[in-house]
Motif scaffolding. Structure first.
Motif, PDB file in Angstrom:
ATOM      1  N   ASP A 281       0.838  -1.192   0.000  1.00 42.53           N
ATOM      2  CA  ASP A 281       0.000   0.000   0.000  1.00 42.53           C
ATOM      3  C   ASP A 281       0.886   1.260   0.000  1.00 42.53           C
ATOM      4  O   ASP A 281       1.714   1.433   0.896  1.00 42.53           O
ATOM      5  CB  ASP A 281      -0.863  -0.046   1.272  1.00 42.53           C
ATOM      6  CG  ASP A 281      -1.926   1.031   1.283  1.00 42.53           C
ATOM      7  OD1 ASP A 281      -1.744   2.038   0.568  1.00 42.53           O
ATOM      8  OD2 ASP A 281      -2.916   0.855   1.999  1.00 42.53           O
TER       9      ASP A 281
ATOM     10  N   GLY B 217       0.175   4.052   0.805  1.00 40.73           N
ATOM     11  CA  GLY B 217      -0.101   4.846   2.009  1.00 40.73           C
ATOM     12  C   GLY B 217       0.997   4.676   3.055  1.00 40.73           C
ATOM     13  O   GLY B 217       1.326   5.623   3.767  1.00 40.73           O
ATOM     14  N   TYR B 218       1.583   3.482   3.149  1.00 47.51           N
ATOM     15  CA  TYR B 218       2.658   3.255   4.125  1.00 47.51           C
ATOM     16  C   TYR B 218       3.918   4.019   3.721  1.00 47.51           C
ATOM     17  O   TYR B 218       4.645   4.542   4.560  1.00 47.51           O
ATOM     18  CB  TYR B 218       2.977   1.764   4.254  1.00 47.51           C
ATOM     19  CG  TYR B 218       1.862   0.971   4.896  1.00 47.51           C
ATOM     20  CD1 TYR B 218       1.446   1.255   6.189  1.00 47.51           C
ATOM     21  CD2 TYR B 218       1.229  -0.048   4.209  1.00 47.51           C
ATOM     22  CE1 TYR B 218       0.410   0.546   6.776  1.00 47.51           C
ATOM     23  CE2 TYR B 218       0.191  -0.769   4.789  1.00 47.51           C
ATOM     24  CZ  TYR B 218      -0.213  -0.464   6.078  1.00 47.51           C
ATOM     25  OH  TYR B 218      -1.237  -1.165   6.660  1.00 47.51           O
TER      26      TYR B 218
ATOM     27  N   GLU C  59       3.939   6.786   1.938  1.00 49.24           N
ATOM     28  CA  GLU C  59       3.650   8.200   2.220  1.00 49.24           C
ATOM     29  C   GLU C  59       3.751   8.494   3.716  1.00 49.24           C
ATOM     30  O   GLU C  59       4.273   9.535   4.119  1.00 49.24           O
ATOM     31  CB  GLU C  59       2.263   8.579   1.705  1.00 49.24           C
ATOM     32  CG  GLU C  59       2.231   8.843   0.225  1.00 49.24           C
ATOM     33  CD  GLU C  59       0.953   9.523  -0.227  1.00 49.24           C
ATOM     34  OE1 GLU C  59       0.143   9.917   0.622  1.00 49.24           O
ATOM     35  OE2 GLU C  59       0.774   9.656  -1.447  1.00 49.24           O
ATOM     36  N   ALA C  60       3.238   7.560   4.530  1.00 46.94           N
ATOM     37  CA  ALA C  60       3.289   7.771   5.985  1.00 46.94           C
ATOM     38  C   ALA C  60       4.743   7.921   6.431  1.00 46.94           C
ATOM     39  O   ALA C  60       5.065   8.793   7.247  1.00 46.94           O
ATOM     40  CB  ALA C  60       2.630   6.603   6.705  1.00 46.94           C
ATOM     41  N   ALA C  61       5.631   7.093   5.879  1.00 44.77           N
ATOM     42  CA  ALA C  61       7.046   7.151   6.263  1.00 44.77           C
ATOM     43  C   ALA C  61       7.699   8.430   5.732  1.00 44.77           C
ATOM     44  O   ALA C  61       8.439   9.108   6.454  1.00 44.77           O
ATOM     45  CB  ALA C  61       7.769   5.918   5.734  1.00 44.77           C
ATOM     46  N   GLU C  62       7.393   8.760   4.472  1.00 44.45           N
ATOM     47  CA  GLU C  62       7.976   9.994   3.903  1.00 44.45           C
ATOM     48  C   GLU C  62       7.451  11.227   4.621  1.00 44.45           C
ATOM     49  O   GLU C  62       8.164  12.217   4.780  1.00 44.45           O
ATOM     50  CB  GLU C  62       7.666  10.086   2.403  1.00 44.45           C
ATOM     51  CG  GLU C  62       8.508   9.109   1.592  1.00 44.45           C
ATOM     52  CD  GLU C  62       8.251   9.228   0.098  1.00 44.45           C
ATOM     53  OE1 GLU C  62       9.077   8.751  -0.670  1.00 44.45           O
ATOM     54  OE2 GLU C  62       7.205   9.794  -0.288  1.00 44.45           O
ATOM     55  N   GLY C  63       6.214  11.142   5.086  1.00 40.82           N
ATOM     56  CA  GLY C  63       5.603  12.247   5.835  1.00 40.82           C
ATOM     57  C   GLY C  63       6.234  12.428   7.213  1.00 40.82           C
ATOM     58  O   GLY C  63       5.935  13.384   7.908  1.00 40.82           O
ATOM     59  N   LEU C  64       7.101  11.484   7.596  1.00 36.82           N
ATOM     60  CA  LEU C  64       7.844  11.622   8.859  1.00 36.82           C
ATOM     61  C   LEU C  64       9.291  12.028   8.574  1.00 36.82           C
ATOM     62  O   LEU C  64      10.158  11.956   9.451  1.00 36.82           O
ATOM     63  CB  LEU C  64       7.819  10.291   9.629  1.00 36.82           C
ATOM     64  CG  LEU C  64       6.428   9.782  10.033  1.00 36.82           C
ATOM     65  CD1 LEU C  64       6.488   8.347  10.500  1.00 36.82           C
ATOM     66  CD2 LEU C  64       5.833  10.669  11.123  1.00 36.82           C
TER      67      LEU C  64
ATOM     68  N   VAL D  16      11.440  10.543   6.522  1.00 40.33           N
ATOM     69  CA  VAL D  16      12.381   9.421   6.380  1.00 40.33           C
ATOM     70  C   VAL D  16      12.847   9.314   4.928  1.00 40.33           C
ATOM     71  O   VAL D  16      12.044   9.396   4.000  1.00 40.33           O
ATOM     72  CB  VAL D  16      11.700   8.112   6.842  1.00 40.33           C
ATOM     73  CG1 VAL D  16      12.615   6.927   6.638  1.00 40.33           C
ATOM     74  CG2 VAL D  16      11.302   8.231   8.306  1.00 40.33           C
TER      75      VAL D  16
ATOM     76  N   PRO E  87      14.111   7.947   1.302  1.00 41.30           N
ATOM     77  CA  PRO E  87      13.533   6.855   0.517  1.00 41.30           C
ATOM     78  C   PRO E  87      14.257   5.507   0.715  1.00 41.30           C
ATOM     79  O   PRO E  87      13.599   4.478   0.774  1.00 41.30           O
ATOM     80  CB  PRO E  87      13.677   7.339  -0.931  1.00 41.30           C
ATOM     81  CG  PRO E  87      13.676   8.820  -0.827  1.00 41.30           C
ATOM     82  CD  PRO E  87      14.345   9.154   0.471  1.00 41.30           C
TER      83      PRO E  87
ATOM     84  N   VAL F 270      13.038   4.083   3.860  1.00 47.48           N
ATOM     85  CA  VAL F 270      11.639   3.662   3.691  1.00 47.48           C
ATOM     86  C   VAL F 270      11.609   2.308   2.994  1.00 47.48           C
ATOM     87  O   VAL F 270      10.896   1.392   3.399  1.00 47.48           O
ATOM     88  CB  VAL F 270      10.843   4.696   2.856  1.00 47.48           C
ATOM     89  CG1 VAL F 270       9.421   4.208   2.614  1.00 47.48           C
ATOM     90  CG2 VAL F 270      10.816   6.049   3.545  1.00 47.48           C
TER      91      VAL F 270
ATOM     92  N   VAL G 101      10.360  -0.414   5.521  1.00 43.63           N
ATOM     93  CA  VAL G 101       8.900  -0.544   5.361  1.00 43.63           C
ATOM     94  C   VAL G 101       8.542  -1.435   4.164  1.00 43.63           C
ATOM     95  O   VAL G 101       7.860  -2.445   4.309  1.00 43.63           O
ATOM     96  CB  VAL G 101       8.234   0.848   5.206  1.00 43.63           C
ATOM     97  CG1 VAL G 101       6.748   0.707   4.897  1.00 43.63           C
ATOM     98  CG2 VAL G 101       8.418   1.663   6.479  1.00 43.63           C
TER      99      VAL G 101
ATOM    100  N   LEU H 187       7.396  -5.570   4.243  1.00 44.05           N
ATOM    101  CA  LEU H 187       6.001  -5.833   3.866  1.00 44.05           C
ATOM    102  C   LEU H 187       5.921  -6.736   2.625  1.00 44.05           C
ATOM    103  O   LEU H 187       4.904  -7.374   2.388  1.00 44.05           O
ATOM    104  CB  LEU H 187       5.246  -4.517   3.615  1.00 44.05           C
ATOM    105  CG  LEU H 187       5.007  -3.648   4.862  1.00 44.05           C
ATOM    106  CD1 LEU H 187       4.254  -2.374   4.499  1.00 44.05           C
ATOM    107  CD2 LEU H 187       4.218  -4.429   5.918  1.00 44.05           C
TER     108      LEU H 187
END
Lengths: 228, 237
Positions: free
Chosen positions: A114, A116-117, A119-124, A126, A128, A131, A135, A139
């Motif tokens: 997904d 979304g995971y 994006e969630a990591a990049e939004g913190l 982190v 690439p 990530v 992540v 997964l």
């Protein structure tokens, strides 16, 4: 039993798998992380060995690695001998021949993660690469196992490329599948039977790893849920 | 599928800004553009630390390089990590591990997540996941590596919480962000939340900014409407 052939086959398959994973991981991530003409072209070339007769790939590699071409001459100068009819030549052939089997499961696995995971990591904040390693890869770990197992077993079973590129030199280029062919040619069906059984066992064990490991893990998870 | 045309122009002047507007008005898109997950057709996005996007100068800064921390509508806790590992995942790399542990521990306690630290995401309720997601973004913002503090973007991350829990988390969030001077832009549908925050409100509708100002003046009409409804329900029919 041709122990020399068994050892050579396992060495070739293990080396091919290790190198392929290093190449396939970034390549598959790049292919999976967007849509472009360049990606489509690369994907088509990666998939080519799936539809190409192995003898055709072997023939072109034989010419490319030999003294008739500039890269071939450069490689001969670098290694002091032609790569064709050597373990190095077999390795190059195996890498190309098994490339789609390493890349395609990874592409499918990465696409299934997904976004979304990510994006969630990049939004913190982190990076690439982190990530990807912390992540995306965990997964998609099932596809990593599939990729490694398929690359390994496909290399164990290859015949046409090995014969064209490596010839049939005991200890250097004679793999189990070539050895089996020789044994049948010599009407030595007892030895051929043992070799065939060994190849069958390797393939079966690999497929069991792909299908059983996730099933067992799921069952374990269910038990933990019940216990918790 | 309808194509949403969004044309907004605003500057953030207060520590906490709330984007308020009906569903589909483009609030989430505004946050995603600031975070770098959406590429606007044209325009400019500028922060104290520099320009993030400029269509004329062809500037686009990758999301992870922006001084922005986000928690989205979906909690997106990483399913292979415990709640605790999720919360410290985005901590700045230059922060001392002891400091990160200390801050995470305090944030976890204030969001009521202490007992859930070692749980995996699939063992949590929707509301618990949302609280952990906000805690994760907050810890990342507090331990930010760069100069100053990043902008915290919160896209309705508390929508799934019951009212009492939401009030508590909003109050804690306000306390943390004031203490660490972290500017916030949040999206909400909840009128009460906007008033509780005493925030600057950007009212968005029809793809543009309709009004910007203190919550008491911008949302006065909505507040009156809500009060009328409540009185109407209270009075005997």
């Amino acid at each position: 039993m041709d122990i020399q052939a068994l050892w050579l086959t396992l060495k070739l398959a293990a080396s091919t798998t290790a190198i392929l994973l290093v190449i396939a991981l970034p390549l598959a991530w790049w292919i999976a992380s967007g849509r472009s003409v360049a990606r489509a072209l690369v994907q088509a070339f990666v998939a080519l060995p799936l539809v190409l007769p192995p003898t055709v790939l072997g023939f072109y590699l034989l010419i490319l690695l030999g003294p008739l071409t500039l890269p071939g001459r450069m490689l001969i100068r670098m290694f002091g001998h032609p790569l064709a009819f050597s373990f190095g030549g077999l390795l190059v052939g195996s890498l190309l021949y098994s490339l789609p089997f390493a890349v395609q499961p990874l592409v499918a696995g990465f696409k299934a993660v997904d976004t979304g995971y990510v994006e969630a990591a990049e939004g913190l904040g982190v990076r690439p690469l982190r990530v990807f390693l912390s992540v995306v890869l965990p997964l998609a770990r099932a596809s990593l196992l599939t990729s490694a197992v398929l690359a390994f077993t496909h290399t164990v079973g290859e015949f046409g490329v090995v014969l064209m590129l490596g010839g049939n030199i005991p200890g250097a280029t004679r793999t189990l599948s070539i050895s089996l062919y020789d044994q049948v040619q010599e009407f030595n069906y007892g030895a051929a039977n043992r070799t065939a059984l060994l190849l069958l066992s390797i393939s079966l064990a690999a497929l069991l790893a792909i299908y059983l490991v996730p099933a067992l893990r799921k069952a374990e998870g269910r038990q933990a849920d019940v216990a918790g | 599928m309808g194509v949403v045309s969004l044309n907004v122009n605003f500057a953030l002047t207060q520590p906490w800004t709330v984007l308020f507007g009906p569903s589909g008005s483009g609030k989430t898109t505004v946050l995603r553009a600031i975070a770098g997950f959406v590429l606007p057709d044209d325009g400019r996005i500028e922060a104290a630390s520099g320009v993030y996007f400029d269509s004329v100068a062809r500037i686009f800064v990758s999301p992870h390089k922006r001084a922005v921390r986000s928690a989205g509508q979906m909690a997106r806790l990483f399913p292979h990590m415990t709640v605790l590992r999720n919360i410290i995942y985005g901590a700045g790399s230059t922060s001392k591990p002891d400091d990160v542990r200390q801050i995470s521990s305090e944030v976890i306690a204030s969001f009521g997540l202490r007992k859930l630290e070692q749980r995996m995401s699939h063992d949590l309720s929707g509301g618990e996941r949302q609280r952990a997601s906000v805690a994760r973004a907050l810890v990342s913002a507090i331990t930010f590596d760069g100069l100053g503090k990043p902008l915290l973007l919160l896209d309705e991350p508390l929508a799934g919480l019951d009212l009492a829990m939401r009030d508590q988390v909003v109050a804690e969030l306000k306390r943390w962000t004031e203490q660490w001077k972290i500017p916030v832009v949040s999206v909400t549908h909840a009128l009460g939340e906007a008033f509780q925050l005493e925030a600057e409100v950007l009212k968005i509708g029809d793809g543009k900014v309709l009004q910007q100002g203190p919550v008491a003046s911008v949302l006065a009409e909505e507040r009156q409407q809500l009060l009328r409804q409540l009185r109407g329900q209270d009075s005997p029919s």
